[in-house]
Enzyme design. Structure first.
Site, PDB file in Angstrom:
ATOM      1  N   CYS A 141      -7.152  24.149   9.673  1.00 12.65           N
ATOM      2  CA  CYS A 141      -6.483  22.967  10.222  1.00 12.65           C
ATOM      3  C   CYS A 141      -7.464  21.805  10.070  1.00 12.65           C
ATOM      4  CB  CYS A 141      -5.999  23.166  11.650  1.00 12.65           C
ATOM      5  SG  CYS A 141      -7.253  23.387  12.899  1.00 12.65           S
ATOM      6  N   CYS A 196      -3.187  20.731   7.401  1.00 13.92           N
ATOM      7  CA  CYS A 196      -4.254  20.080   6.625  1.00 13.92           C
ATOM      8  C   CYS A 196      -3.747  19.620   5.269  1.00 13.92           C
ATOM      9  CB  CYS A 196      -5.465  20.983   6.472  1.00 13.92           C
ATOM     10  SG  CYS A 196      -5.238  22.400   5.402  1.00 13.92           S
ATOM     11  N   CYS A 252      -6.625  21.460   1.392  1.00 17.96           N
ATOM     12  CA  CYS A 252      -6.999  22.841   1.141  1.00 17.96           C
ATOM     13  C   CYS A 252      -6.971  23.116  -0.360  1.00 17.96           C
ATOM     14  CB  CYS A 252      -6.037  23.775   1.866  1.00 17.96           C
ATOM     15  SG  CYS A 252      -6.572  25.492   1.823  1.00 17.96           S
TER      16      CYS A 252
END
Length: 147
Positions: free
Chosen positions: A19, A93, A97
């Protein structure tokens, strides 16, 4: 489906929770997976922009479940953490990522506990627990050796 290990260091499936701040959702998810899997799954968590400390409401909510995350610290997301994980679960996120072919990616849409009190964090915690229980059932199916 049982995830095949990619890190070469263990035969356990491995999961990375990501996150933004690595202070709430991903910390609770990692703690639940560690606790409920009995160490049968390798667990990591990280954030794209880690906070200075774990959210106190998340710490309190998990303590109510008998799980102490007070000593955890938010960690920065690295390519290595993604590469060493079989399953990557993101929680808000987005594109931060890194993507690697062959990994299983899931995006769990969960309310952000940042700035909320423990009463508001409890339903988030409970939803995470339910998702973790389902994940464990997928990664460690009962009777794997005989089926």
């Amino acid at each position: 489906m049982v995830a095949e290990p990619t890190s070469g260091t263990t035969d356990k499936p491995s999961v990375l929770f990501v996150c933004v701040h690595n202070a709430g959702r991903s910390q609770m998810a990692a703690a639940y997976l560690t606790h409920l899997s009995g160490g049968r799954i390798e667990v990591r968590s990280a954030g794209s922009a880690p906070a200075d400390a774990v959210n106190p409401a998340a710490v309190e909510a998990m303590a109510e479940e008998g799980i102490d995350i007070s000593a955890q610290t938010p960690k920065i997301l690295t390519d290595t953490a993604v590469q060493d994980s079989d399953v990557v679960i993101t929680m808000g996120c987005g594109d931060a990522c890194p993507f690697y072919p062959g990994k299983r990616y899931e995006d769990w849409v969960l309310e952000d506990p940042a700035g909320k009190g423990v009463a508001a964090v409890r339903p988030i915690r409970d939803e995470i627990r339910a998702r973790i229980q389902a994940l464990i059932a997928e990664l460690l199916p009962a009777g794997t050796a005989t089926s």
